[in-house]
Design an enzyme around this catalytic site. Structure first.
Site, PDB file in Angstrom:
ATOM      1  N   ASP A   1       0.863  -1.385   0.027  1.00 35.19           N
ATOM      2  CA  ASP A   1      -0.085  -0.101  -0.059  1.00 35.19           C
ATOM      3  C   ASP A   1       0.854   1.351   0.123  1.00 35.19           C
ATOM      4  OD1 ASP A   1      -2.721  -0.458  -0.139  1.00 35.19           O
ATOM      5  OD2 ASP A   1      -3.147  -0.091   1.959  1.00 35.19           O
TER       6      ASP A   1
ATOM      7  N   ASP B   1       2.794  -8.860   9.657  1.00 36.67           N
ATOM      8  CA  ASP B   1       3.223  -7.619   9.312  1.00 36.67           C
ATOM      9  C   ASP B   1       4.620  -7.502   8.676  1.00 36.67           C
ATOM     10  OD1 ASP B   1       0.921  -6.723  10.004  1.00 36.67           O
ATOM     11  OD2 ASP B   1       1.323  -5.955  12.207  1.00 36.67           O
TER      12      ASP B   1
ATOM     13  N   ASP C   1       7.429  -5.831   9.466  1.00 34.46           N
ATOM     14  CA  ASP C   1       8.635  -6.299  10.356  1.00 34.46           C
ATOM     15  C   ASP C   1       8.781  -7.534  10.992  1.00 34.46           C
ATOM     16  OD1 ASP C   1       6.421  -5.386  12.036  1.00 34.46           O
ATOM     17  OD2 ASP C   1       7.889  -5.010  13.888  1.00 34.46           O
TER      18      ASP C   1
ATOM     19  N   ASP D   1      -8.215  -6.081  13.648  1.00 36.52           N
ATOM     20  CA  ASP D   1      -7.780  -7.540  14.169  1.00 36.52           C
ATOM     21  C   ASP D   1      -8.687  -7.852  15.443  1.00 36.52           C
ATOM     22  OD1 ASP D   1      -6.515  -5.466  15.601  1.00 36.52           O
ATOM     23  OD2 ASP D   1      -4.771  -5.946  15.543  1.00 36.52           O
TER      24      ASP D   1
END
Length: 693
Positions: free
Chosen positions: A266, A325, A327, A419
């Site tokens: 994105d 995610d 990281d 979430d």
């Protein structure tokens, strides 16, 4: 006849002490002994006895040396603090004032300023009164009669005492008692969770896998035992971490024909898009089933990105989806440690793994975050997963059954905590969750206070926004009443609303104001004993951080300002409640990852030479463009640390209250207010965490 010894002549010279005692012995050598006083050998020796002038001089020199050392240490600390403040003020042109940049929290900031100005006025007034010798701060002291007044100043002070006792103290006492009750309820909840964690450790309660769910005798058909798994990596402008995340996911040990990796980009920076595309192409050429997706309409933040990816036609061929995610760096055996839990367990919708942090010891801020997150995973997630089969999905490092996502309504863009939203809806539809504490996925925690503050604002405003939206669905759901009560009272109200409310109100507002209203003074166990004990319980999952007990307690009270502001904005749908800012990453890797990266670099150089030999002109052009983007945009933009007005204002309020506590000789209150005020000052000047150039 035994001889008698009479010491009365000697004792009569001294003042007689004690009670006469008569001792009778069988077959005595001495028939009777009468004691009328103490022997000189047992008398207390005077402290000055045996000391000469030289010893006294050396003793005084030693005391003076220690006093000078303490003063020097205090002066050094004060000088360093003043130097940091001076640096912040000098660099004010390059510093962005948080309250000037963002309109959020203006009402809260105004209220804090009113409290501060009122406290300063009362402090100056009471110092003058104290110097006059009128000490009526103790509520037990009777207010003098009109005939005893000594002038206009005395009259004003007596009027203030009456007004304070009749109009200010009662509502403050009522509010403090209400907050203390909430504090005790939350403390009991925390103790119950800790007891549940101890019980899990004692009984060795763990999720179990029936045999080896992926073991097949037929080697040729072994791949058929592995279900189809989709792996998604949502990211947005993740320049620092995209490479290590994609690399770790592509090395997951799973049959390649039964695994698909989606890189959901994105990013609005074209240079980062080029870098990610190049990384995806590199792994695709190695035979990894990986695709790059970029959506033109970038709405809904992360939820919109995941929703768009799940709408692809090929997703229907997959049974599970794992989310990481940008990281996060999963180990190669991640899927083999999580997917087998779904076998022969059709009611299971989610398997959540634990986070582990590669930069937990980077600075004081990361250490304090690690304490909080260790308690969250070790205690909260594990206990709720073991006894309730429900907890909030952490948004990453988890594997979902795609059927559970679809039956629960899929990803929705209505909040910034997508979430938690999908977890609550799945729980209402009867799906169960498992938390696997032994499976850890490496990731990062924010190293700067600015990034951490924005993350915490989103994490505490989103749940309140979700609570408003989910409350009707919870009440109408068909789950048992005790599960509804757990969702409403514990999951949302107690842990998401009450905790930041009483923490900010009780310790940051009521406590300093009680120094000026002694009728509403808080007991010592509220401000010292219980908070220290609760902090002790929080640090138990990370015992090596026990030296940080006091900094952790003070910092958590400081963060209550941000959490309270976020809770209010989410509860009342204020402008900042739907604000999503990507958490800044540093791109750190563990030592084992660095070694593996060095080995991969050697191999990639050799493979790159082969690729360049047989590559087409278009591929070479794209590669050169990628290198140009790295050169022009690779250097990070220089940033400056910020100044936070609300924290600085509260620091002045607490320090003002600490000065007032000196007039009442309140030792523990003074030290608490002093250290808490200094903590607010350090945080307000952004002196905790990573320091920008």
């Amino acid at each position: 006849m035994a001889p008698s010894f009479d010491f009365s002549n000697r004792w009569m010279k001294e003042t007689q002490k004690g009670t006469p005692v008569v001792v009778t012995m069988e077959n005595p050598t001495f028939s009777v002994v009468e004691i009328n006083g103490a022997d000189a050998a047992f008398r207390p020796v005077e402290k000055t006895r045996g000391k000469n002038a030289k010893q006294v001089t050396w003793f005084l020199f030693l005391k003076a040396y220690h006093a000078i050392g303490c003063v020097t240490w205090f002066a050094t600390v004060l000088w360093s603090l003043m130097g940091a403040i001076r640096k912040r003020l000098i660099d004010r042109e390059g510093v962005t004032l948080e309250s000037e940049k963002m309109e959020k929290g203006k009402v809260l900031f105004t209220v804090i300023k009113v409290f501060l100005v009122s406290s300063l006025v009362v402090l100056v007034f009471e110092v003058v009164v104290y110097l006059q010798g009128w000490h009526f701060g103790n509520p037990s002291v009777h207010i003098p009669r009109a005939a005893d007044l000594e002038g206009l100043m005395h009259l004003v002070y007596v009027a203030w005492l009456r007004f304070r006792g009749e109009y200010i103290a009662p509502p403050m006492q009522a509010l403090s008692k209400f907050c203390i009750v909430l504090f005790l309820i939350q403390s009991v909840d925390r103790m119950v969770l800790c007891f549940g964690c101890f019980w899990i450790k004692y009984k060795r309660i763990k999720p179990k896998i029936d045999g080896d769910a992926l073991k097949v005798d037929d080697i040729e058909g072994s791949a058929c035992s592995h279900p189809m798994v989709l792996v998604q990596i949502p990211m947005c402008n993740e320049r620092e971490v995209y490479e290590q995340s994609i690399s770790a996911v592509c090395q997951i040990d799973w049959p390649r024909d039964r695994l698909l990796i989606q890189v959901l980009d994105d990013s609005d920076d074209e240079s980062i898009q080029w870098l990610i595309k190049t990384e995806v192409r590199k792994w695709s050429q190695k035979g990894i089933n990986i695709i790059y997706r970029y959506r033109l309409v970038r709405t809904g933040y992360k939820a919109g990105n995941l929703k768009s990816a799940m709408s692809c036609d090929y997703v229907k061929d997959y049974e599970f989806v794992a989310i990481f995610d940008a990281d996060f760096q999963p180990h190669p055996d991640f899927l083999k440690q999580t997917v087998p839990y779904f076998k022969d367990n059709p009611e299971l919708g989610l398997v959540q793994a634990r986070w582990a942090f590669v930069n937990k010891d980077e600075n004081l801020l990361t250490r304090l975050q690690n304490i909080n997150l260790c308690f969250h995973f070790e205690v909260e997630q594990q206990v709720n997963g073991a006894f309730l089969n429900f907890f909030g999905f952490n948004g990453t490092a988890g594997v979902w059954r795609i059927k559970a996502l679809e039956e629960s309504g899929g990803w929705l863009e209505r909040t910034t905590v997508e979430d938690m939203d999908i977890a609550v809806r799945a729980h209402l539809n009867g799906w169960k969750f498992i938390f696997v504490n032994d499976v850890k996925v490496l990731c990062e925690v924010p190293e700067s206070y600015e990034a951490y503050r924005k993350q915490q604002h989103r994490w505490h405003s989103g749940p309140m926004q979700l609570f408003r939206l989910c409350l009707p669905a919870i009440l109408r759901s068909k789950i048992s009443p005790w599960k509804k009560g757990n969702l409403i009272l514990l999951f949302f109200l107690l842990r998401k609303l009450i905790l930041p409310f009483y923490s900010f109100t009780l310790f940051c507002i009521i406590l300093p104001l009680t120094m000026f209203v002694p009728e509403a003074e808080l007991p010592l166990w509220v401000i010292c004993y219980i908070p220290v004990f609760m902090s002790f319980l929080n640090i138990l999952p990370a015992p090596k951080y026990f030296p940080f007990l006091v900094p952790y307690l003070l910092f958590e009270n400081t963060m209550s300002v941000t959490k309270f502001n976020a809770m209010i904005s989410g509860l009342f749908q204020l402008g900042s409640s739907y604000e999503w800012i990507v958490t800044k990453k540093a791109g750190r890797s563990s030592e084992s990852d660095l070694v593996a990266a060095a080995e991969r670099e050697v191999k990639s150089i050799m493979e790159q030479q082969k690729i360049h030999r047989g590559a087409s002109d278009s591929v070479l052009v794209e590669s050169n463009q990628c290198k140009e983007h790295k050169e022009t945009n690779g250097t990070p933009v220089k940033k400056a640390n910020k100044i936070y007005k609300k924290e600085l204002t509260l620091a002045l309020l607490l320090l003002t209250a600490s000065v007032r506590s000196l007039l009442s000789a309140q030792g523990v209150h003074f030290y608490y207010l002093l250290f808490q005020g200094v903590t607010f000052l350090l945080v307000g000047l952004d002196l905790i965490g990573q320091q920008m150039s």
